[in-house]
Design an enzyme around this catalytic site. Structure first.
Site, mmCIF file in Angstrom:
data_model
loop_
_atom_site.group_PDB
_atom_site.id
_atom_site.type_symbol
_atom_site.label_atom_id
_atom_site.label_comp_id
_atom_site.label_asym_id
_atom_site.label_seq_id
_atom_site.Cartn_x
_atom_site.Cartn_y
_atom_site.Cartn_z
ATOM 1 N N CYS A 1 0.785 -1.249 0.000
ATOM 2 C CA CYS A 1 0.000 0.000 0.000
ATOM 3 C C CYS A 1 0.816 1.298 0.000
ATOM 4 C CB CYS A 1 -0.993 0.021 1.150
ATOM 5 S SG CYS A 1 -1.396 -1.560 1.836
ATOM 6 N N ARG B 1 5.986 -11.452 5.702
ATOM 7 C CA ARG B 1 5.459 -11.227 7.052
ATOM 8 C C ARG B 1 5.960 -12.315 7.978
ATOM 9 N NH1 ARG B 1 -0.781 -9.844 5.368
ATOM 10 N NH2 ARG B 1 -0.241 -8.145 3.939
ATOM 11 N N GLN C 1 0.593 -11.398 -3.279
ATOM 12 C CA GLN C 1 -0.827 -11.046 -3.225
ATOM 13 C C GLN C 1 -1.295 -10.533 -4.579
ATOM 14 O OE1 GLN C 1 -0.513 -7.920 -0.218
ATOM 15 N NE2 GLN C 1 -2.119 -8.969 0.901
ATOM 16 N N ASP D 1 -2.862 -7.975 -5.285
ATOM 17 C CA ASP D 1 -3.240 -6.759 -4.586
ATOM 18 C C ASP D 1 -3.788 -5.707 -5.544
ATOM 19 O OD1 ASP D 1 -3.524 -5.249 -2.350
ATOM 20 O OD2 ASP D 1 -1.392 -4.864 -2.043
ATOM 21 N N HIS E 1 -5.347 -1.354 -5.249
ATOM 22 C CA HIS E 1 -5.901 -0.233 -4.493
ATOM 23 C C HIS E 1 -6.797 0.576 -5.398
ATOM 24 C CE1 HIS E 1 -2.351 -1.346 -2.090
ATOM 25 N NE2 HIS E 1 -3.247 -1.199 -1.122
ATOM 26 N N LYS F 1 -14.785 -3.463 6.428
ATOM 27 C CA LYS F 1 -14.359 -4.364 5.354
ATOM 28 C C LYS F 1 -15.377 -5.471 5.078
ATOM 29 C CE LYS F 1 -11.943 -7.383 8.566
ATOM 30 N NZ LYS F 1 -10.851 -8.281 8.818
ATOM 31 N N HIS G 1 -8.470 -1.131 -0.260
ATOM 32 C CA HIS G 1 -7.543 -2.225 -0.571
ATOM 33 C C HIS G 1 -8.406 -3.403 -0.985
ATOM 34 C CE1 HIS G 1 -4.529 -0.474 2.326
ATOM 35 N NE2 HIS G 1 -5.631 -0.148 2.965
HETATM 36 ZN ZN LIG Z 1 -3.265 -2.185 0.645
#
Ligand SMILES: [Zn+2]
Ligand SMILES: [Zn+2]
Length: 593
Positions: free
Chosen positions: A286, A315, A333, A335, A337, A422, A468
């Site tokens: 992000c 992580r 991911q 991912d 945004h 979320k 996200h």
């Molecule tokens: Zn994010």
């Protein structure tokens, strides 16, 4: 006992009561056993013990028998409260070292009383005692059918520097049918364990010298991973997303600015030094996307931005929690945004939800559960962001879900993360197990921290909404789930080798090679099984590798320009014209059937 699982409090109470019965049985078998903790978990409970010897599978039926005997006696659970010092000396006297430590901690936290639960038999004698906050059933006869399933090592308090205890896992239900159904599902799950299939099908491996939680993708697995990623990424681009790409490391200044150093440092790895500056592996993509957004003045006309990246993040996970592909230390991911204006919020969420369903359905996940997590209105201080923003975000989430036909979504008040509400999407796999995969998540933190803005129609600066979203989640975990969902029998579009051609004898090899060539021309990965092994052996090999289609060719097939096709999934056999099979298979792959 705080509610920890999806079971009702009554069922949790029963399961935890059964855990006490297990501890009592263990003490009968090993009077010197020291008790750890024994909470209720999903479908059952566990209990941790320090024992004089390692348990063997044969111990479990013996313990079960002792437990059944205790249950039958209907021993009563009796709550006893002792002051904290009295508790500590009592636990010292009965040599329960771990409980002594736990009660000392409670004392440090300021507790002056500690509760115990005793089991009292029909003669009024105390048969067992455990330091425990409860609650418990009245008596053991209310405990439903249970089964001890397996044992595992577990560090005391999950700390690898502390002693390793032996954890006994059990399942426990209110009815025999529930237990039977569950055990049947477990049996099926064992066959589908992605760690086992990963080895059997040469998909991935781990290596001690490389490190724990760091999967190595073998060609077959890497091919599947590539196909999944390609499908997802291309779908995003077709749906108005733009690709971005960012490095694996970033200066510690960024992580400080984003707040990750303050709120997420437990999950981040140590620093690297480059030119006397500190860098860290990224745990999330992000802040890097935010930097790109902030690199120039943005106009309301440019919004929405939908930026997607197959971003590899790292992580920290404790070694005890690592599990095949589903819990790893570095993963990629899918991912993205979404950065948009308030008036675009509804449409953007609708689109994101539609895309989620499309992606999940393509992999055959049809049973989908939506979980909406919102702020606790009674406890607003735990959450950052203006009231107005929370309200708009939460209302839009609900509206969009209801409009999409998800009227019975699960609503978790207080379950939101501190920076925004979320939707978490859970799917049921082919044997009914639920997995949490996709997330669509608001963020009121980063736009403020980084001063994200766009120039509105009014010429003034406004803060955009930031969402996200990761639909597969972690690719590693997703493929782990996928392996179990398909039981290793991937559909033709994902299978590393969708078809093998097996000539009956050497005389049929020329024809087999012609077919192979035609398949390759169509871009279909095929293999010739023409070794000197017997026909039966080659057929068994293809079966074992769970190849979707086997094309056997002998005299008849060569003459008729056909193929004797065996379908792995349906176990059906049929002879079809070669051309027809090629066209059908190509269509099946393109359609992702
Ligand atoms: Zn994010
Ligand atoms: Zn208890």
């Amino acid at each position: 006992m705080a509610k920890k699982t999806s079971a009702t409090p009554d069922v949790e109470k029963m399961r935890h009561s059964c855990a006490h019965v297990l501890a009592q049985a263990v003490l009968e078998m090993f009077p010197e056993a020291k008790l750890g903790f024994g909470p209720a978990i999903e479908n059952g409970f566990y209990y941790d013990f320090d024992l004089p010897r390692t348990l063997i599978p044969e111990d479990l039926p013996i313990l079960e028998k002792k437990m059944k005997h205790i249950v039958k006696q209907n021993q009563k659970f009796k709550l006893v409260e002792k002051n904290v010092d009295e508790s500590i000396s009592y636990l010292e006297k009965i040599n329960q070292d771990y409980k002594v430590e736990a009660s000392n901690d409670l004392k440090k936290e300021g507790f002056d009383k500690i509760t115990f639960y005793e089991n009292i038999n029909q003669k009024g004698e105390m048969t067992f005692v455990d330091m425990c906050e409860g609650p418990h059933l009245e008596g053991t006869s209310k405990i439903g059918p249970f089964k001890l399933t397996h044992t595992a090592g577990a560090y005391w308090r999950g700390d690898e520097k502390r002693p390793m205890l032996q954890r006994i896992y059990a399942v426990c239900f209110t009815t025999q049918k529930e237990l039977d159904d569950y055990l049947k599902q477990m049996e099926e799950a064992k066959k589908r364990d992605h760690r086992r299939l990963g080895t059997d099908l040469d998909l991935f491996m781990f290596d001690e010298e490389v490190g724990a939680g760091l999967p190595l993708w073998l060609p077959n697995g890497a091919y599947i991973r590539h196909k999944v990623m390609e499908f997802a990424f291309n779908t995003y681009l077709e749906n108005g997303y733009d690709p971005v790409s960012t490095p694996h490391i970033a200066n510690v200044a960024l992580w400080s600015h984003s707040g990750h150093l303050d709120f997420y440092s437990d999950s981040m790895y140590g620093s690297l030094t480059i030119d006397e500056e500190e860098y860290k592996l990224k745990p999330m993509n992000c802040p890097l996307h935010v930097k790109m957004y902030n690199s120039s003045t943005r106009s309301y006309r440019e919004l929405p931005f939908r930026w997607t990246e197959m971003g590899t993040v790292y992580r920290y996970e404790r070694s005890g929690t690592l599990h095949g592909l589903t819990r790893v230390r570095g993963f990629t991911q899918d991912d993205a945004h979404i950065i948009c204006r308030p008036d675009q919020l509804k449409e953007e969420l609708e689109k994101a939800l539609k895309l989620t369903l499309y992606i999940l359905n393509t992999f055959g996940f049809k049973d989908i559960e939506m979980n909406v997590s919102v702020r606790d209105p009674e406890n607003k201080s735990k959450f950052i962001g203006e009231d107005k923003l929370w309200k708009q975000a939460e209302n839009t989430l609900k509206e969009v879900l209801e409009a999409s036909g998800f009227k019975d979504y699960i609503y978790d008040i207080g379950g939101a993360v501190f920076y925004g509400p979320k939707i978490d999407v859970k799917v049921a796999d082919s044997i009914g197990r639920k997995w949490q995969l996709s997330t669509i998540q608001f963020d009121f933190n980063l736009p403020t921290r980084f001063g994200m803005a766009y120039v509105g129609e009014d010429g003034k600066n406004h803060t955009p909404f930031m969402i996200h979203r990761a639909l597969l989640g972690s690719l590693e975990r997703f493929i782990g789930v996928l392996i179990e969902h398909y039981g290793g029998a991937f559909p033709a579009w994902l299978a590393p080798i969708p078809v093998v051609i097996i000539p009956v004898a050497q005389a049929h090899e020329k024809y087999a090679e012609e077919i192979l060539k035609k398949l390759k021309e169509k871009g279909i990965r095929a293999k010739l099984y023409n070794s000197t092994d017997t026909l039966g052996k080659r057929i068994r090999l293809a079966e074992m590798k769970k190849i979707p289609y086997m094309a056997v060719v002998g005299d008849k097939e060569v003459k008729a320009k056909s193929l004797a096709i065996r379908n792995y999934k349906t176990k059906k056999q049929e002879t079809v014209k070669a051309e027809k099979f090629l066209t059908n298979l190509q269509k099946e792959i393109i359609d992702r059937d």
